[in-house]
Structures are given as structure tokens and as C-alpha cells.
Design an enzyme around this catalytic site. Structure first.
Site, PDB file in Angstrom:
ATOM      1  N   THR A  28       0.842  -1.189   0.000  1.00 34.41           N
ATOM      2  CA  THR A  28       0.000   0.000   0.000  1.00 34.41           C
ATOM      3  C   THR A  28       0.880   1.242   0.000  1.00 34.41           C
ATOM      4  OG1 THR A  28      -1.760  -1.131   1.218  1.00 34.41           O
ATOM      5  CG2 THR A  28      -1.741   1.272   1.335  1.00 34.41           C
ATOM      6  N   THR A  31       4.307   4.669  -3.724  1.00 37.69           N
ATOM      7  CA  THR A  31       5.244   3.959  -4.594  1.00 37.69           C
ATOM      8  C   THR A  31       4.595   2.725  -5.187  1.00 37.69           C
ATOM      9  OG1 THR A  31       7.069   4.755  -3.204  1.00 37.69           O
ATOM     10  CG2 THR A  31       7.567   2.985  -4.746  1.00 37.69           C
ATOM     11  N   ASP A  81       6.327  -4.097  -1.719  1.00 41.36           N
ATOM     12  CA  ASP A  81       5.757  -2.991  -0.953  1.00 41.36           C
ATOM     13  C   ASP A  81       6.810  -1.897  -0.824  1.00 41.36           C
ATOM     14  OD1 ASP A  81       3.978  -1.498   0.512  1.00 41.36           O
ATOM     15  OD2 ASP A  81       3.787  -2.923   2.171  1.00 41.36           O
ATOM     16  N   GLY A  82       6.371  -0.727  -0.432  1.00 44.00           N
ATOM     17  CA  GLY A  82       7.275   0.379  -0.171  1.00 44.00           C
ATOM     18  C   GLY A  82       7.661   0.428   1.300  1.00 44.00           C
ATOM     19  N   ALA A  83       8.241   1.544   1.711  1.00 42.04           N
ATOM     20  CA  ALA A  83       8.618   1.746   3.109  1.00 42.04           C
ATOM     21  C   ALA A  83       8.726   3.239   3.373  1.00 42.04           C
ATOM     22  CB  ALA A  83       9.939   1.054   3.435  1.00 42.04           C
ATOM     23  N   GLY A  95       3.884   1.772   7.503  1.00 46.06           N
ATOM     24  CA  GLY A  95       2.608   2.054   8.127  1.00 46.06           C
ATOM     25  C   GLY A  95       2.166   3.491   8.038  1.00 46.06           C
ATOM     26  N   GLY A  97       0.730   4.761   5.687  1.00 43.88           N
ATOM     27  CA  GLY A  97      -0.603   4.703   5.090  1.00 43.88           C
ATOM     28  C   GLY A  97      -1.625   3.963   5.937  1.00 43.88           C
ATOM     29  N   GLU A 103       0.042  -5.439   6.001  1.00 45.41           N
ATOM     30  CA  GLU A 103       1.332  -5.497   5.300  1.00 45.41           C
ATOM     31  C   GLU A 103       2.271  -6.479   5.988  1.00 45.41           C
ATOM     32  OE1 GLU A 103       1.417  -0.906   3.567  1.00 45.41           O
ATOM     33  OE2 GLU A 103       2.466  -1.402   5.422  1.00 45.41           O
TER      34      GLU A 103
END
Length: 220
Positions: A28, A31, A81-83, A95, A97, A103
């Protein structure tokens, strides 16, 4: 190069990690949204897609992709996933988002976890980005007091609920020098669903876009 362009380049490079027949977990955030927008081009390569949030599910469906539940697919071949922050040990803060619990579940269920970031997210020590903590609502005040004792500054996200119906506390001013220990300790606080430190299950690969290149770093 703009931050958005770097996010897009990192996301597009991550497509190369998706093998034919893969069961893919999708994270989520801004990115990952670039990744979702590119997925229709390789949709025939995917066996199934699992979303980490309702927002991701909606964006995937809007792009014509069918979304499965984790209980239907079993373990994932790949999670992308992004970070919000990442360090050289492949530990992350996630987190921002609000999807940190889902996640973390998908990351734990994945054989391989590819994290896509731009270079603004690369840090020496985690903690400049406020640490998100998902909390059962009745425990919000109690948990906040524990973070004050840990020398953090907890701030409740106003008028916000996660997809699980819980609160998020963003803890500012924490210097996370031992992510493994701090993740375990904070996760044990009564009322905490999960914290946004991803160290027990770190990224396996970090794909980082800079102004001049895309760096691909492997943990093992």
C-alpha cells in the site's frame, strides 16, 4: 528527477522479480501505486494477487485485476511494498498509510519480500519518520503512556481507523537503535496490534531509485 519519477522507476524495476505463475502480494502507498498501474501489462504472468489494504484492492480492481484473499492462496511467492524508512540491515519502518498490520501479515507469508523506495527513504538509523502503531481503541491512552515512558512522543491520528477498525498512534522522536528488540518489546504491550518496525521479517531485496541509477540490494 522528481520524487514521483524515482518511485515510478523503482516500481517498474520490481516487475522483473515477478516470475511466471507467481502468487503476488501487493502493498500500500504511493510507490506501490506505480506498481499497480503497471501490473495489467504482466497480468497473464500472475497466478493470483493479494492486496494489503482496501485501497490497494480497489486500485487493483480498477486496473482490471482479480484480487484473491490470503486464505484462498496460502503463502505468497512474492510480496512487493514500499517503506517509510529503510536501513542497510534491510529493517524498515512502514505504516504511514495505516496498513501496517495487513502489510506485516503478507510480508510474513511471502517467500520473498521486495521493498521499493526512492533514496529519500534510506537512513542510517530508523526513527526520523514517526513510528506507526496500530492499537485497539480502548488501549490508545494506555499504550501512549508506555511510549512516553520509552521517551517517545505519541500522537493519535485524529478521526482515523484502519481497515481492521483500530486506531493508529504515530510515535515521534524515537531513536530505533535496536529494531529487532524494540519490535518485539513494543508488540508485547497489551492493546498493540502491531508496530511498524519490520525487523523480525525484514526485506529480502531493496530496490532504490536515485537521481542517477537504480540500486538493487540483496540481503542474502
Amino acid at each position: 528527477m522528481s520524487q514521483s519519477d524515482k518511485k515510478r522507476r523503482a516500481a517498474e524495476r520490481a516487475l522483473e522479480y515477478i516470475e511466471p505463475g507467481a502468487i503476488l502480494g501487493v502493498g500500500t502507498g504511493s510507490t506501490v501505486n506505480h506498481l499497480i498501474d503497471a501490473l495489467p501489462d504482466i497480468a497473464p504472468r500472475l497466478s493470483a494477487v493479494v492486496a494489503s489494504s482496501r485501497a490497494t484492492e480497489a486500485r487493483l480492481r480498477a486496473r482490471g485485476l482479480e484480487v484473491s484473499e490470503l486464505e484462498q492462496t496460502g503463502d505468497l511467492d512474492l510480496y512487493i511494498d514500499g517503506a517509510d524508512e529503510a536501513n542497510k540491515h534491510f529493517h524498515l519502518i512502514k505504516g504511514g498509510g495505516g496498513a501496517l498490520t495487513r502489510e506485516k501479515i503478507l510480508a510474513a507469508a511471502a517467500r520473498r519480500f521486495v521493498c521499493i523506495i526512492d533514496d529519500s527513504k534510506w537512513v542510517a538509523t530508523l526513527g526520523s519518520f514517526p513510528l506507526p502503531v496500530e492499537v485497539i481503541p480502548m488501549a490508545a491512552d494506555f499504550v501512549s503512556r508506555q511510549f512516553v515512558r520509552a521517551r517517545g512522543r505519541p500522537v493519535l491520528r485524529e478521526d482515523y481507523r484502519t481497515d481492521n477498525g483500530n486506531c493508529v498512534i504515530d510515535v515521534h522522536d524515537l531513536r530505533i537503535t535496536n529494531p529487532l528488540e524494540m519490535e518485539q518489546r513494543f508488540n508485547q504491550l497489551p492493546g498493540v496490534v502491531t508496530v511498524g518496525i519490520f525487523a523480525q521479517r525484514p526485506a529480502d531485496v531493496i530496490v532504490m531509485a536515485t537521481d542517477n541509477e537504480i540500486r538493487e540490494m540483496n540481503r542474502v
